[in-house]
Design an enzyme around this catalytic site. Structure first.
Site, PDB file in Angstrom:
ATOM      1  N   ALA A  69      -2.261  -0.070   0.280  1.00 48.78           N
ATOM      2  CA  ALA A  69      -3.441   0.780   0.144  1.00 48.78           C
ATOM      3  C   ALA A  69      -3.096   1.859  -0.878  1.00 48.78           C
ATOM      4  O   ALA A  69      -1.923   2.185  -1.080  1.00 48.78           O
ATOM      5  CB  ALA A  69      -3.785   1.405   1.488  1.00 48.78           C
ATOM      6  N   GLY A 112      -0.657  -2.512   2.925  1.00 46.28           N
ATOM      7  CA  GLY A 112      -1.965  -3.175   2.949  1.00 46.28           C
ATOM      8  C   GLY A 112      -1.992  -4.448   2.122  1.00 46.28           C
ATOM      9  O   GLY A 112      -2.806  -5.337   2.387  1.00 46.28           O
ATOM     10  N   GLU A 115      -0.771  -6.960   4.432  1.00 44.18           N
ATOM     11  CA  GLU A 115      -1.792  -7.134   5.471  1.00 44.18           C
ATOM     12  C   GLU A 115      -2.975  -7.959   4.974  1.00 44.18           C
ATOM     13  O   GLU A 115      -3.589  -8.703   5.729  1.00 44.18           O
ATOM     14  CB  GLU A 115      -2.243  -5.762   5.976  1.00 44.18           C
ATOM     15  CG  GLU A 115      -1.128  -5.072   6.760  1.00 44.18           C
ATOM     16  CD  GLU A 115      -1.426  -3.619   7.060  1.00 44.18           C
ATOM     17  OE1 GLU A 115      -1.703  -2.869   6.102  1.00 44.18           O
ATOM     18  OE2 GLU A 115      -1.390  -3.242   8.237  1.00 44.18           O
ATOM     19  N   GLU A 135       5.079   1.596   5.406  1.00 42.23           N
ATOM     20  CA  GLU A 135       4.288   2.772   5.786  1.00 42.23           C
ATOM     21  C   GLU A 135       5.100   3.850   6.487  1.00 42.23           C
ATOM     22  O   GLU A 135       4.796   5.035   6.386  1.00 42.23           O
ATOM     23  CB  GLU A 135       3.110   2.358   6.691  1.00 42.23           C
ATOM     24  CG  GLU A 135       1.995   1.611   5.984  1.00 42.23           C
ATOM     25  CD  GLU A 135       2.165   0.107   5.963  1.00 42.23           C
ATOM     26  OE1 GLU A 135       3.304  -0.376   6.174  1.00 42.23           O
ATOM     27  OE2 GLU A 135       1.167  -0.596   5.738  1.00 42.23           O
TER      28      GLU A 135
HETATM   29  N1  CAA Z   1      -0.820   3.481  -4.119  1.00 43.08           N
HETATM   30  C1  CAA Z   1      -1.112   4.109  -5.278  1.00 43.08           C
HETATM   31  N2  CAA Z   1      -0.448   3.893  -6.421  1.00 43.08           N
HETATM   32  C2  CAA Z   1       0.552   3.003  -6.385  1.00 43.08           C
HETATM   33  C3  CAA Z   1       0.912   2.315  -5.217  1.00 43.08           C
HETATM   34  C4  CAA Z   1       0.171   2.576  -4.039  1.00 43.08           C
HETATM   35  N3  CAA Z   1       0.419   1.945  -2.898  1.00 43.08           N
HETATM   36  N4  CAA Z   1       1.961   1.498  -5.496  1.00 43.08           N
HETATM   37  C5  CAA Z   1       2.232   1.677  -6.809  1.00 43.08           C
HETATM   38  N5  CAA Z   1       1.366   2.567  -7.344  1.00 43.08           N
HETATM   39  C6  CAA Z   1       1.342   3.051  -8.730  1.00 43.08           C
HETATM   40  C7  CAA Z   1       2.441   4.045  -8.991  1.00 43.08           C
HETATM   41  O1  CAA Z   1       2.077   5.321  -8.529  1.00 43.08           O
HETATM   42  C8  CAA Z   1       2.556   3.965 -10.491  1.00 43.08           C
HETATM   43  O2  CAA Z   1       1.511   4.691 -11.063  1.00 43.08           O
HETATM   44  P1  CAA Z   1       1.798   5.763 -12.250  1.00 43.08           P
HETATM   45  O3  CAA Z   1       2.320   4.918 -13.374  1.00 43.08           O
HETATM   46  O4  CAA Z   1       0.457   6.341 -12.511  1.00 43.08           O
HETATM   47  O5  CAA Z   1       2.827   6.706 -11.727  1.00 43.08           O
HETATM   48  C9  CAA Z   1       2.296   2.499 -10.777  1.00 43.08           C
HETATM   49  O6  CAA Z   1       1.606   1.995  -9.629  1.00 43.08           O
HETATM   50  C10 CAA Z   1       3.559   1.682 -10.947  1.00 43.08           C
HETATM   51  O7  CAA Z   1       4.388   1.884  -9.804  1.00 43.08           O
HETATM   52  P2  CAA Z   1       5.931   2.351  -9.894  1.00 43.08           P
HETATM   53  O8  CAA Z   1       6.164   3.142 -11.133  1.00 43.08           O
HETATM   54  O9  CAA Z   1       6.296   2.972  -8.610  1.00 43.08           O
HETATM   55  O10 CAA Z   1       6.624   0.911 -10.058  1.00 43.08           O
HETATM   56  P3  CAA Z   1       8.112   0.488  -9.611  1.00 43.08           P
HETATM   57  O11 CAA Z   1       8.321  -0.864 -10.173  1.00 43.08           O
HETATM   58  O12 CAA Z   1       9.079   1.565  -9.934  1.00 43.08           O
HETATM   59  O13 CAA Z   1       8.064   0.408  -7.990  1.00 43.08           O
HETATM   60  C11 CAA Z   1       7.081  -0.227  -5.850  1.00 43.08           C
HETATM   61  C12 CAA Z   1       7.259  -0.552  -7.356  1.00 43.08           C
HETATM   62  C13 CAA Z   1       8.439  -0.343  -5.144  1.00 43.08           C
HETATM   63  C14 CAA Z   1       6.107  -1.228  -5.282  1.00 43.08           C
HETATM   64  C15 CAA Z   1       6.552   1.216  -5.697  1.00 43.08           C
HETATM   65  O14 CAA Z   1       5.418   1.380  -6.553  1.00 43.08           O
HETATM   66  C16 CAA Z   1       6.135   1.574  -4.306  1.00 43.08           C
HETATM   67  O15 CAA Z   1       6.982   1.843  -3.470  1.00 43.08           O
HETATM   68  N6  CAA Z   1       4.800   1.593  -4.022  1.00 43.08           N
HETATM   69  C17 CAA Z   1       4.265   2.014  -2.756  1.00 43.08           C
HETATM   70  C18 CAA Z   1       4.426   0.926  -1.703  1.00 43.08           C
HETATM   71  C19 CAA Z   1       3.885   1.413  -0.368  1.00 43.08           C
HETATM   72  O16 CAA Z   1       4.356   2.342   0.223  1.00 43.08           O
HETATM   73  N7  CAA Z   1       2.850   0.699   0.143  1.00 43.08           N
HETATM   74  C20 CAA Z   1       2.233   1.004   1.405  1.00 43.08           C
HETATM   75  C21 CAA Z   1       1.023   1.854   1.192  1.00 43.08           C
HETATM   76  S1  CAA Z   1       0.357   2.475   2.703  1.00 43.08           S
HETATM   77  C22 CAA Z   1      -0.629   1.259   3.302  1.00 43.08           C
HETATM   78  O17 CAA Z   1      -0.759   0.215   2.714  1.00 43.08           O
HETATM   79  C23 CAA Z   1      -1.348   1.558   4.583  1.00 43.08           C
HETATM   80  C24 CAA Z   1      -1.935   0.382   5.266  1.00 43.08           C
HETATM   81  O18 CAA Z   1      -1.427  -0.109   6.239  1.00 43.08           O
HETATM   82  C25 CAA Z   1      -3.206  -0.202   4.798  1.00 43.08           C
END
Ligand code: CAA
Length: 262
Positions: A69, A112, A115, A135
């Site tokens: 998400a 998400g 999911e 999460e």
């Molecule tokens: N939400 C918003 N933006 C996100 C995102 C997310 N979940 N995942 C990645 N992005 C964005 C980053 O912010 C970044 O944007 P900017 O260039 O504007 O800074 C862009 O995508 C590229 O990401 P990274 O620079 O972080 O890429 P990376 O290769 O270094 O890392 C990754 C990749 C490990 C997937 C890392 O992006 C990450 O950890 N993302 C978050 C994963 C996460 O925590 N997901 C769970 C979300 S909560 C949820 O989903 C709740 C639910 O149950 C529904």
């Protein structure tokens, strides 16, 4: 070519009976914000209702199926906003589709994103797939079905480990755990394999396919005796279809059946 009204997904028909829905928000690794999710659900619903379509494939990019998400969009939500808008309730969209959905997962399927994939009927992974429920590292828990669907799929202790530590597992471990049907190692790739599988499902009687999906899904909702009864009634009802007569007659006449989906 994709309908102009979808900004964040690309819809194509790699086969006359297969819809391919590609998540396309590349600069956010397909993080799912509200607009993106609306596009995904509309595209899937449209395909589900299209009588020429027999199965759907959902996929992302090589780098990410979907990274979860959209954290930026939800970070400032209050409890009242989340609760009163029933945040994530609309995520049940894939689970409610009647035709089969195959998820082709490359790269990150996190939070998400996983999911979403878990709502598909069949999951195929590329060797690059990385799956997890991170999460806990954001101070929350999965909210799109992760705790429930994973527990049913891979059991309690593996789910606990994923949900409580946020550890991301690779394609091989996911395959060993039965989280995905298989890891596609062929050069042609996971999307091609998913399309092939979708084409095969779409070549069957659509009435029987929808009944098969409905019956299997009942296993997750009903007791065994209720589930068996539900299955048997559905089985009985298929004797009212043309495709049952055609399928069994074709077998006896040693020829291929010609389904009319009726
Ligand atoms: N939400 C918003 N933006 C996100 C995102 C997310 N979940 N995942 C990645 N992005 C964005 C980053 O912010 C970044 O944007 P900017 O260039 O504007 O800074 C862009 O995508 C590229 O990401 P990274 O620079 O972080 O890429 P990376 O290769 O270094 O890392 C990754 C990749 C490990 C997937 C890392 O992006 C990450 O950890 N993302 C978050 C994963 C996460 O925590 N997901 C769970 C979300 S909560 C949820 O989903 C709740 C639910 O149950 C529904």
């Amino acid at each position: 070519s994709p309908p102009a009204y979808y900004k964040n997904v690309i819809v194509s028909k790699p086969d006359p009976a297969v819809a391919l829905i590609t998540l396309n928000r590349p600069n956010a690794l397909n993080a799912l914000n509200a607009a993106h999710f609306d596009d995904i659900s509309s595209a899937l619903r449209e395909a589900d209702e299209d009588p020429t379509i027999g199965a759907m494939v959902i996929t992302g990019s090589d780098k990410a199926f979907a990274a979860g998400a959209d954290i930026k969009e939800m970070k400032d939500k209050t409890f009242a906003e989340a609760y009163m808008s029933n945040f994530l309730a609309n995520w049940e969209v894939i689970a409610k589709l009647r035709k089969p959905v195959i998820a082709a997962v490359s790269g990150y399927a996190l939070g998400g994103g996983l999911e979403l994939a878990l709502q598909a009927d069949i999951l195929l992974a590329a060797p690059s797939a990385k799956l997890g429920q991170p999460e806990i590292n954001l101070g929350v828990i999965p909210g799109g079905g992760g705790t429930q669907r994973l527990a049913r799929l891979i059991g309690k202790s593996r789910t606990m480990e994923m949900v409580l530590t946020g550890r991301i597992i690779d394609a091989e471990e996911a395959e060993r755990w039965g989280l995905v049907n298989k890891v596609v190692r062929e050069e042609s790739g996971v999307v091609d394999a998913a399309i092939k599988l979708a084409r095969e499902v779409a070549s069957k009687s659509r009435v029987a396919v929808v009944a098969g999906k409905e019956a299997v899904n009942a296993a997750f909702e009903l007791s065994l005796s209720e589930g068996l009864r539900f299955e048997r009634r559905l089985f009985h009802s298929l004797f009212a279809t043309e495709d049952q007569k055609e399928g069994m007659t074709a077998f006896v006449e040693k020829r291929k059946p010609k389904w009319t989906h009726s």
